[in-house]
Design a protein around this motif. Structure first.
Motif, short mmCIF file in Angstrom:
data_model
loop_
_atom_site.label_atom_id
_atom_site.label_comp_id
_atom_site.label_asym_id
_atom_site.label_seq_id
_atom_site.Cartn_x
_atom_site.Cartn_y
_atom_site.Cartn_z
N ALA A 56 -0.25 -3.97 -9.29
CA ALA A 56 -0.75 -3.49 -7.98
C ALA A 56 -0.86 -1.97 -7.96
CB ALA A 56 0.19 -3.96 -6.87
N ARG A 57 0.08 -1.30 -8.64
CA ARG A 57 0.15 0.17 -8.56
C ARG A 57 -0.98 0.86 -9.34
NH1 ARG A 57 5.13 0.99 -10.70
NH2 ARG A 57 4.20 1.33 -12.76
N ASP A 58 -1.23 0.44 -10.58
CA ASP A 58 -2.16 1.16 -11.45
C ASP A 58 -3.61 1.19 -10.93
OD1 ASP A 58 0.00 1.68 -12.99
OD2 ASP A 58 -0.46 0.19 -14.55
N PRO A 59 -4.17 0.05 -10.46
CA PRO A 59 -5.53 0.12 -9.91
C PRO A 59 -5.63 1.05 -8.68
CG PRO A 59 -4.90 -2.16 -10.35
CD PRO A 59 -3.66 -1.34 -10.49
N MET A 60 -4.57 1.04 -7.86
CA MET A 60 -4.60 1.91 -6.68
C MET A 60 -4.52 3.38 -7.07
SD MET A 60 -2.21 -0.33 -4.10
CE MET A 60 -2.51 0.68 -2.68
#
Length: 483
Positions: free
Chosen positions: A303-307
């Motif tokens: 969830a963190r990396d694409p954001m």
């Protein structure tokens, strides 16, 4: 002679304050006259004239907007600045349509009034310079050599003077072998010349046309031709003579004058836009910063990396918008340059060091030929902007690598710097337009980079020379007063 300023306002206390503000500014050499009514203002304008009239919209005997036309008739070279405490969009549009130079709101800062009047005076000086240039240009044309070509009834060249040979790079001997040389006219220009030639040959009346002629360097020169018929003994037209005048510089000056007028008119809009855009931009940057913090607290990488990636994209676009806004403001209302001796080689060196990472990323070979001790007179930060814009342009045209060559040199009176690339070169047909604001050939370009370069160099009393060859590259040379 001091510039004449006419303040038209029935509030004499305010009018005297405006007079004191303008006459007391050390940068303005002005003498200020006051008028309480439109009738008095017209009388003063007809008697003494003015360079700039600062007119209140509400006057005892009418509207300041309605006064614009009569004042312009009295002083065609004058500029009019309207002042009001209760502006509407309709009033502003009416004022600009009537020919007002600017529209400022009460209560304005003294610096705003001084800046507006200074810009109006600059526009007037530019108009007068253009008229003087045109007067001198006509005198030079009358006395100078001109381009001369002669065509027989079949369109074959019978006369090709040395001036035309020098400009086109086509010798007289080569030109006299047949029709007009193929390499000096593109298809549209050739068609236009042929139509004009046939009209003169068959109709017997002189004709004038303006076409692009490719010079010896491959650049397109604008040439205005006067075509005249010559009759033989049987009154049949046997020859058509063309007398050509190179009007490239004149057209460039006209474009620059038009650009300057448009940019002066854009200045109030630019400042308003800057205020309106920067506030939400600052808020967006703040919110983005907080969002990035929240993302970093997420534990799941999926969830963190694409954001994170999306945040970086938004940050990049915001920075691009900020740069565009800064460039727009620099072009519309630039600050005056600081004139001081500076080491031109050091200026170029520092910009190249700043861009070293980008140069390496493009796989470019960097060649520095920076003569030591070259001193120019100018503003360090503004000239760094010039070099940076030229370097960025060079990087853009060499995405697959090449040679970036930076040079600095001087002669007795002038210092110069140049940035060269080995890119595809500039199409001769657009060479005259590359310094126009918002003109660009890049998919994501703003068209402001070279316009800012020319604006800054003009402010320094210098000039820009472009040497380009199709398929070989382009070198932009900036020539400045020596320090």
């Amino acid at each position: 002679m001091p510039a004449r300023i006419l303040i038209v306002d029935d509030n004499q206390s305010l009018a005297k304050n405006l007079r004191d503000v303008l006459s007391g500014d050390p940068e303005l050499d002005v003498e200020v006259a006051l008028a309480e009514t439109g009738a008095e203002a017209l009388e003063r304008a007809q008697k003494d004239g003015f360079e700039v009239a600062v007119v209140d919209v509400k006057l005892p005997d009418g509207s300041g907007v309605d006064l614009i036309g009569p004042l312009r008739e009295a002083c065609p070279h004058g500029e009019i600045v309207l002042v009001t405490g209760n502006a509407t969009v309709n009033t502003a549009i009416a004022a600009l349509r009537a020919g007002a130079f600017a529209f400022i709101l009460k209560n304005f800062r003294p610096a705003e009034l001084i800046s507006t009047v200074a810009q109006a005076l600059e526009k007037i000086a530019l108009k007068r310079e253009r008229e003087e240039f045109e007067r001198r240009y006509r005198a030079i044309v009358d006395a100078a050599d001109v381009l001369i070509v002669g065509l027989d009834a079949f369109g074959d060249v019978t006369l090709w003077n040395p001036r035309l040979a020098a400009m086109t790079g086509v010798s007289t001997e080569a030109a006299l072998r047949g029709a007009l040389p193929d390499n000096i006219l593109d298809e549209d220009s050739r068609k236009k010349v042929c139509q004009a030639f046939v009209a003169v040959r068959d109709g017997g009346a002189a004709n004038e046309i303006e076409v692009g002629v490719r010079d010896a360097m491959g650049a397109i020169r604008r040439v205005r031709w006067h075509l005249s018929p010559v009759r033989g003994s049987g009154k049949r037209i046997e020859l058509v003579y063309g007398i050509g005048i190179d009007v490239t510089e004149r057209r460039a000056l006209e474009r620059r004058a038009a650009d300057a007028e448009a940019l002066n008119a854009m200045a109030p809009l630019a400042l308003g836009l800057a205020h309106e855009i920067r506030n939400p931009l600052n808020a967006a940057v703040l919110e983005l910063h907080l969002l990035a913090r929240g993302i970093e607290r997420l534990e799941a990488p999926a969830a963190r990396d694409p954001m994170r990636a999306r945040v970086r994209i938004v940050e990049s676009e915001i920075k691009r918008l900020e740069r565009l806004l800064t460039d727009f403001l620099e072009l519309a209302r630039p600050r005056a340059p600081q004139r001081e001796p500076l080491d031109l080689g050091r200026v170029v060196d520092e910009v190249l060091d700043l861009e070293a990472e980008a140069i390496a990323a493009h796989g470019l070979e960097l060649v520095r030929e920076l003569a030591a001790g070259v001193v120019a007179l100018g503003d360090v930060e503004k000239l760094k902007q010039v070099v940076l814009n030229l370097v960025v342009n060079a990087l853009d045209v060499m995405p697959q690598g090449g040679v970036l060559r930076a040079r600095v040199g001087a002669d007795e009176r002038e210092a110069w710097l140049s940035i060269g690339d080995t890119g595809p070169g500039v199409d001769p047909h657009i060479l005259a337009e590359i310094f126009d604001p918002f003109f660009t050939t890049k998919a994501a370009g703003t068209g402001l980079g070279l316009a800012i370069v020319r604006k800054i160099v003009d402010q320094h009393g210098g000039r820009v020379v472009v040497d380009t060859k199709k398929g070989e590259g382009t070198t932009v040379k900036v020539i400045l007063p020596s320090g």
